[in-house]
Design an enzyme around this catalytic site. Structure first.
Site, PDB file in Angstrom:
ATOM      1  N   GLY A   1       0.841  -1.202   0.000  1.00  0.00           N
ATOM      2  CA  GLY A   1       0.000   0.000   0.000  1.00  0.00           C
ATOM      3  C   GLY A   1       0.868   1.241   0.000  1.00  0.00           C
ATOM      4  O   GLY A   1       0.521   2.280   0.571  1.00  0.00           O
TER       5      GLY A   1
ATOM      6  N   TYR B   1     -15.049   0.538   9.488  1.00  0.00           N
ATOM      7  CA  TYR B   1     -13.596   0.751   9.571  1.00  0.00           C
ATOM      8  C   TYR B   1     -13.115   0.544  11.009  1.00  0.00           C
ATOM      9  O   TYR B   1     -12.146  -0.186  11.262  1.00  0.00           O
ATOM     10  CB  TYR B   1     -13.318   2.172   9.094  1.00  0.00           C
TER      11      TYR B   1
ATOM     12  N   LYS C   1     -10.641  -2.298  12.533  1.00  0.00           N
ATOM     13  CA  LYS C   1      -9.393  -1.959  13.237  1.00  0.00           C
ATOM     14  C   LYS C   1      -9.389  -2.562  14.642  1.00  0.00           C
ATOM     15  O   LYS C   1      -8.358  -3.045  15.114  1.00  0.00           O
ATOM     16  CB  LYS C   1      -9.211  -0.434  13.311  1.00  0.00           C
TER      17      LYS C   1
ATOM     18  N   ASP D   1       1.962  -1.961  -4.445  1.00  0.00           N
ATOM     19  CA  ASP D   1       0.584  -1.468  -4.417  1.00  0.00           C
ATOM     20  C   ASP D   1      -0.154  -2.140  -5.568  1.00  0.00           C
ATOM     21  O   ASP D   1       0.444  -2.923  -6.319  1.00  0.00           O
ATOM     22  CB  ASP D   1       0.564   0.078  -4.553  1.00  0.00           C
TER      23      ASP D   1
ATOM     24  N   GLY E   1      -0.057   5.162  -1.103  1.00  0.00           N
ATOM     25  CA  GLY E   1      -1.038   5.952  -0.378  1.00  0.00           C
ATOM     26  C   GLY E   1      -0.432   7.105   0.403  1.00  0.00           C
ATOM     27  O   GLY E   1       0.763   7.418   0.277  1.00  0.00           O
ATOM     28  N   GLN E   2      -1.280   7.723   1.234  1.00  0.00           N
ATOM     29  CA  GLN E   2      -0.862   8.931   1.955  1.00  0.00           C
ATOM     30  C   GLN E   2       0.338   8.656   2.856  1.00  0.00           C
ATOM     31  O   GLN E   2       1.307   9.412   2.864  1.00  0.00           O
ATOM     32  CB  GLN E   2      -2.031   9.469   2.802  1.00  0.00           C
TER      33      GLN E   2
ATOM     34  N   ASP F   1      -1.504  -7.475  -4.824  1.00  0.00           N
ATOM     35  CA  ASP F   1      -2.829  -7.388  -4.210  1.00  0.00           C
ATOM     36  C   ASP F   1      -2.729  -8.140  -2.888  1.00  0.00           C
ATOM     37  O   ASP F   1      -2.467  -9.343  -2.881  1.00  0.00           O
ATOM     38  CB  ASP F   1      -3.881  -8.033  -5.135  1.00  0.00           C
ATOM     39  N   ILE F   2      -2.935  -7.434  -1.785  1.00  0.00           N
ATOM     40  CA  ILE F   2      -2.747  -8.059  -0.473  1.00  0.00           C
ATOM     41  C   ILE F   2      -3.665  -9.262  -0.284  1.00  0.00           C
ATOM     42  O   ILE F   2      -3.390 -10.141   0.527  1.00  0.00           O
ATOM     43  CB  ILE F   2      -2.940  -7.014   0.671  1.00  0.00           C
TER      44      ILE F   2
HETATM   45  P1  NAD Z   1      -4.405   5.337   1.576  1.00  0.00           P
HETATM   46  O1  NAD Z   1      -5.804   5.015   1.200  1.00  0.00           O
HETATM   47  O2  NAD Z   1      -3.860   6.673   1.223  1.00  0.00           O
HETATM   48  O3  NAD Z   1      -3.411   4.245   0.987  1.00  0.00           O
HETATM   49  C1  NAD Z   1      -3.727   2.876   0.981  1.00  0.00           C
HETATM   50  C2  NAD Z   1      -3.004   2.243  -0.188  1.00  0.00           C
HETATM   51  O4  NAD Z   1      -3.345   0.852  -0.193  1.00  0.00           O
HETATM   52  C3  NAD Z   1      -3.446   2.820  -1.550  1.00  0.00           C
HETATM   53  O5  NAD Z   1      -2.324   3.229  -2.295  1.00  0.00           O
HETATM   54  C4  NAD Z   1      -4.177   1.654  -2.217  1.00  0.00           C
HETATM   55  O6  NAD Z   1      -3.985   1.604  -3.624  1.00  0.00           O
HETATM   56  C5  NAD Z   1      -3.513   0.464  -1.544  1.00  0.00           C
HETATM   57  N1  NAD Z   1      -4.366  -0.718  -1.593  1.00  0.00           N
HETATM   58  C6  NAD Z   1      -5.713  -0.782  -1.483  1.00  0.00           C
HETATM   59  N2  NAD Z   1      -6.124  -2.052  -1.646  1.00  0.00           N
HETATM   60  C7  NAD Z   1      -5.016  -2.804  -1.842  1.00  0.00           C
HETATM   61  C8  NAD Z   1      -4.805  -4.176  -2.069  1.00  0.00           C
HETATM   62  N3  NAD Z   1      -5.822  -5.053  -2.166  1.00  0.00           N
HETATM   63  N4  NAD Z   1      -3.543  -4.614  -2.206  1.00  0.00           N
HETATM   64  C9  NAD Z   1      -2.485  -3.743  -2.158  1.00  0.00           C
HETATM   65  N5  NAD Z   1      -2.635  -2.420  -1.963  1.00  0.00           N
HETATM   66  C10 NAD Z   1      -3.890  -1.955  -1.808  1.00  0.00           C
HETATM   67  O7  NAD Z   1      -4.280   5.073   3.141  1.00  0.00           O
HETATM   68  P2  NAD Z   1      -3.235   5.715   4.161  1.00  0.00           P
HETATM   69  O8  NAD Z   1      -3.825   6.975   4.672  1.00  0.00           O
HETATM   70  O9  NAD Z   1      -1.887   5.696   3.609  1.00  0.00           O
HETATM   71  O10 NAD Z   1      -3.396   4.663   5.353  1.00  0.00           O
HETATM   72  C11 NAD Z   1      -2.560   3.538   5.456  1.00  0.00           C
HETATM   73  C12 NAD Z   1      -2.969   2.767   6.693  1.00  0.00           C
HETATM   74  O11 NAD Z   1      -2.912   3.628   7.838  1.00  0.00           O
HETATM   75  C13 NAD Z   1      -4.397   2.199   6.664  1.00  0.00           C
HETATM   76  O12 NAD Z   1      -4.423   0.974   7.339  1.00  0.00           O
HETATM   77  C14 NAD Z   1      -5.172   3.216   7.467  1.00  0.00           C
HETATM   78  O13 NAD Z   1      -6.304   2.640   8.068  1.00  0.00           O
HETATM   79  C15 NAD Z   1      -4.161   3.632   8.497  1.00  0.00           C
HETATM   80  N6  NAD Z   1      -4.463   4.944   9.069  1.00  0.00           N
HETATM   81  C16 NAD Z   1      -4.350   6.063   8.311  1.00  0.00           C
HETATM   82  C17 NAD Z   1      -4.662   7.308   8.871  1.00  0.00           C
HETATM   83  C18 NAD Z   1      -4.570   8.583   8.074  1.00  0.00           C
HETATM   84  O14 NAD Z   1      -4.972   9.637   8.578  1.00  0.00           O
HETATM   85  N7  NAD Z   1      -4.041   8.550   6.854  1.00  0.00           N
HETATM   86  C19 NAD Z   1      -5.092   7.375  10.201  1.00  0.00           C
HETATM   87  C20 NAD Z   1      -5.238   6.201  10.921  1.00  0.00           C
HETATM   88  C21 NAD Z   1      -4.891   4.983  10.355  1.00  0.00           C
HETATM   89  C1  AKB Z   2      -9.839   8.323   8.630  1.00  0.00           C
HETATM   90  O1  AKB Z   2     -10.328   9.459   8.773  1.00  0.00           O
HETATM   91  O2  AKB Z   2     -10.466   7.328   8.243  1.00  0.00           O
HETATM   92  C2  AKB Z   2      -8.393   8.143   9.033  1.00  0.00           C
HETATM   93  C3  AKB Z   2      -8.296   7.653  10.419  1.00  0.00           C
HETATM   94  C4  AKB Z   2      -8.297   8.616  11.539  1.00  0.00           C
HETATM   95  O3  AKB Z   2      -8.219   6.476  10.646  1.00  0.00           O
HETATM   96  N1  AKB Z   2      -7.709   9.378   8.815  1.00  0.00           N
END
Ligand code: NAD
Ligand code: AKB
Length: 314
Positions: A10, A141, A145, A36, A13-14, A51-52
């Site tokens: 992944g 979600y 988690k 990814d 992603g962000q 693909d995970i």
């Molecule tokens: P994101 O959505 O920006 O990135 C997720 C990435 O996973 C994407 O690039 C997507 O293409 C990839 N993905 C989706 N399905 C997939 C699959 N089947 N196989 C492989 N890759 C796949 O999410 P993020 O913000 O980078 O978050 C990453 C993790 O951190 C997540 O578990 C999220 O729940 C957790 N998280 C994020 C935040 C936040 O604010 N960004 C806060 C709390 C928790």
């Molecule tokens: C969301 O808003 O879903 C994420 C998180 C706090 O897990 N940024």
């Protein structure tokens, strides 16, 4: 040079975009494999389509690169998950099982899997929410988690899997776009302030949520992963706090740079999700166990975001 080889799943992603940069500085480009569903626009080091949900495919990449650590970031976030709950559950849970099983079977040594403040729910004490408290999440979600946290602890206790986790608050950064969360407004607002001088928030003005600047999130993640195992006393997931603010307060911090910035409010379905989450987090255990402390507050984050986004827009 460390012997560890890392796989980020992944990575487009962000978080993954920035985590890959940080890990490559520490471990070297060739020791950090990004992956990814699709190729990113630019590729700096090794990259694989994964693909995970394809367990055999994941295992073959782990073997190909002799991977020792996996950072599993692939998931559906809160807002996107509510639109497709069944798929969100399948992705978020089966993805985690595939990696926990790889560790249980001795294929990898260490796992990072992020949880979220979404594990808390409307019955949780919402101010300075402690590590151990009532957890009745009411989003798919948050439910995934919370279940994921229980399985992380279970795999640690039953199979000695070295899995580590943080309950991230909403994350804010300038290098990558957020991927479908409830806290995403706090990233969009900076882009719109600089482009258009105004922003319509999908959360109401008094919606206070825990948030964190990306450099702090990266620091917490890497510090936890590098901590000696005996310091990682919590194997479900750690509370970590950065700052807390509402849309009005972030707008005020932006006005210090863009005095004419205007914000208005048009709450949508994400308001109910935000209302179920804590306002602030007590992270005493992370501080005590592995020395966590954040560097950024709201104004220092805003100063850095505006500075860097302005540079990128030139
Ligand atoms: P994101 O959505 O920006 O990135 C997720 C990435 O996973 C994407 O690039 C997507 O293409 C990839 N993905 C989706 N399905 C997939 C699959 N089947 N196989 C492989 N890759 C796949 O999410 P993020 O913000 O980078 O978050 C990453 C993790 O951190 C997540 O578990 C999220 O729940 C957790 N998280 C994020 C935040 C936040 O604010 N960004 C806060 C709390 C928790
Ligand atoms: C969301 O808003 O879903 C994420 C998180 C706090 O897990 N940024």
């Amino acid at each position: 040079m460390s012997k560890d080889s890392i796989l980020i799943i992944g990575s487009n992603g962000q978080i993954g975009t920035e985590l890959a940069e940080s890990l490559r500085l520490i471990y070297g480009d060739d020791h950090v494999v990004c992956s990814d569903l699709k190729q990113p626009e630019t590729i700096k080091g090794p990259f694989e389509i994964i693909d995970i949900l394809d367990k055999d495919g994941v295992y073959s990449i782990i073997k190909k690169y002799s991977i020792t650590q996996v950072y599993l970031l692939a998931a559906l976030l809160s807002a996107t998950a509510e639109k497709n709950p069944k798929f969100a559950w399948d992705l978020n849970m089966q993805g985690l099982f595939n990696i926990l099983d790889a560790a249980k079977e001795g294929l990898i040594k260490k796992v990072y899997w992020p949880s979220s403040i979404a594990v808390f729910g409307p019955t949780t004490p919402s101010v300075l929410t402690p590590q151990y408290t009532i957890m009745e999440p009411n989003t798919i979600y948050g439910i995934s988690k919370q279940a994921g946290e229980r399985f992380c602890e279970y795999y640690f206790q039953k199979y000695n899997v070295d899995v580590r986790s943080i309950r991230y608050p909403g994350l804010i950064g300038y290098k990558s776009a957020p991927g479908g969360g409830t806290t995403d407004y706090a990233v969009h607002i900076y882009h719109e302030a600089l482009k258009n001088g105004k922003y319509t928030s999908f959360l109401s003005e008094q919606t206070t949520l825990p948030m964190m600047y990306m450099p702090d999130a990266l620091k917490a993640t890497i510090n936890l992963m590098e901590a000696p195992a005996e310091k990682v006393k919590i194997r479900s997931s750690y509370n970590v706090a950065g700052m807390s603010f509402n849309p009005l307060e972030i707008a005020e911090s932006i006005k210090k740079h863009i005095p004419n910035f205007e914000i208005d409010f048009n709450p949508d379905f994400r308001q109910a999700i935000a209302d179920s989450w804590p306002k602030s987090i007590n992270d005493a255990e992370a501080r005590q166990h592995w020395g966590w402390s954040p560097d950024y507050d709201l104004q220092s984050m805003t100063d850095d975001m505006i500075l860097n986004l302005r540079k990128r827009m030139q």
